[in-house]
Design a protein around this motif. Structure first.
Motif, PDB file in Angstrom:
ATOM      1  N   THR A  12      29.508  40.931  40.316  1.00 47.20           N
ATOM      2  CA  THR A  12      29.696  42.311  41.004  1.00 47.20           C
ATOM      3  C   THR A  12      28.782  43.155  40.093  1.00 47.20           C
ATOM      4  OG1 THR A  12      31.506  43.049  39.487  1.00 47.20           O
ATOM      5  CG2 THR A  12      31.954  41.880  41.731  1.00 47.20           C
ATOM      6  N   GLY A  13      27.957  44.115  40.827  1.00 43.83           N
ATOM      7  CA  GLY A  13      27.058  45.014  40.458  1.00 43.83           C
ATOM      8  C   GLY A  13      25.975  44.256  39.688  1.00 43.83           C
ATOM      9  N   ASP A  64      30.845  47.379  48.786  1.00 46.71           N
ATOM     10  CA  ASP A  64      31.597  47.997  48.145  1.00 46.71           C
ATOM     11  C   ASP A  64      32.891  47.714  47.554  1.00 46.71           C
ATOM     12  OD1 ASP A  64      32.710  50.430  46.729  1.00 46.71           O
ATOM     13  OD2 ASP A  64      32.442  51.907  48.192  1.00 46.71           O
ATOM     14  N   ILE A  65      32.770  47.132  46.117  1.00 48.05           N
ATOM     15  CA  ILE A  65      33.931  46.778  45.210  1.00 48.05           C
ATOM     16  C   ILE A  65      35.425  47.632  45.484  1.00 48.05           C
ATOM     17  CG2 ILE A  65      34.705  46.022  43.358  1.00 48.05           C
ATOM     18  CD1 ILE A  65      32.796  43.976  44.641  1.00 48.05           C
ATOM     19  N   GLY A  66      34.849  48.842  45.591  1.00 50.74           N
ATOM     20  CA  GLY A  66      36.125  49.742  45.988  1.00 50.74           C
ATOM     21  C   GLY A  66      36.835  50.019  47.041  1.00 50.74           C
ATOM     22  N   ALA A  92      30.694  45.290  38.037  1.00 56.47           N
ATOM     23  CA  ALA A  92      30.395  46.473  38.637  1.00 56.47           C
ATOM     24  C   ALA A  92      31.453  47.633  38.168  1.00 56.47           C
ATOM     25  CB  ALA A  92      31.011  46.430  40.234  1.00 56.47           C
ATOM     26  N   THR A 114      36.469  51.927  42.386  1.00 51.58           N
ATOM     27  CA  THR A 114      35.304  51.127  41.719  1.00 51.58           C
ATOM     28  C   THR A 114      35.763  50.126  40.548  1.00 51.58           C
ATOM     29  OG1 THR A 114      33.467  52.049  42.909  1.00 51.58           O
ATOM     30  CG2 THR A 114      33.055  50.545  41.186  1.00 51.58           C
ATOM     31  N   ASN A 115      36.128  50.846  39.483  1.00 51.54           N
ATOM     32  CA  ASN A 115      36.381  50.566  38.222  1.00 51.54           C
ATOM     33  C   ASN A 115      37.970  49.779  38.178  1.00 51.54           C
ATOM     34  OD1 ASN A 115      34.039  51.663  37.787  1.00 51.54           O
ATOM     35  ND2 ASN A 115      34.816  53.032  36.205  1.00 51.54           N
ATOM     36  N   GLY A 118      38.903  48.030  42.737  1.00 48.61           N
ATOM     37  CA  GLY A 118      38.146  46.769  43.008  1.00 48.61           C
ATOM     38  C   GLY A 118      38.068  45.719  42.200  1.00 48.61           C
TER      39      GLY A 118
END
Length: 159
Positions: A12-13, A64-66, A92, A114-115, A118
């Motif tokens: 991710t990211g 979008d991981i979130g 990510a 996200t942090n 996700g």
């Protein structure tokens, strides 16, 4: 790094910074690598071109991981194309470059989505998918450090 031939990894990211470096290392070790990103698709294209020139196998995994719906769709596509996942790198993350006292509610929601959310949703999804599969051989090191955690094969083994 040990050889990872035949393994499938998701970073991710993965299209810039540390994520891109991890992608390069996994690909160099022989893994097929899915490069997740949500911004800067041009960086992803450049990275995939770079990896392709080395003979590595990689694909773009936009999501979008979130957003749990996007994560589910990304994982389903990865499963469809490569039959599952062996390695998950939760890289990510976002950092808002202003003092905390100036964060808006939307800034904070984006950061948490996200942090935290996700990471939680994707990791839980991968564990659930892996848990249903046949256990793999756990390394002796992992048994010593985390005796209650078992390594699981996330993809069916070839006959």
């Amino acid at each position: 790094m040990a050889r990872l031939d035949g393994k499938v990894a998701l970073v991710t990211g993965g299209n810039s910074g540390i994520g891109a470096a991890i992608v390069r290392e996994l690909a160099a070790a022989g893994a097929r690598v899915a490069v997740n990103y949500v911004v800067h698709p041009e960086l992803t294209t450049a990275l995939l071109t770079e990896l392709g020139a080395t003979g590595a196998t990689a694909l773009a995994a936009p999501a979008d991981i979130g957003d749990a719906t996007q994560v589910d769709a990304m994982y389903a596509e990865l499963d469809r194309q490569w039959g599952g996942l062996d390695i998950l790198v939760n890289n990510a993350g976002i950092f808002i470059t202003k003092p905390f006292t100036e964060y808006t509610a939307e800034d904070f929601r984006a950061l948490v989505a996200t942090n935290l959310e996700g990471f939680f949703h994707l990791t839980q999804l991968v564990i659930k998918r892996c848990w249903l599969r046949k256990p793999a051989e756990a390394s002796s090191r992992s048994r010593r450090r985390w005796p209650r955690i078992q390594s699981r094969e996330c993809r069916p083994r070839s006959p």
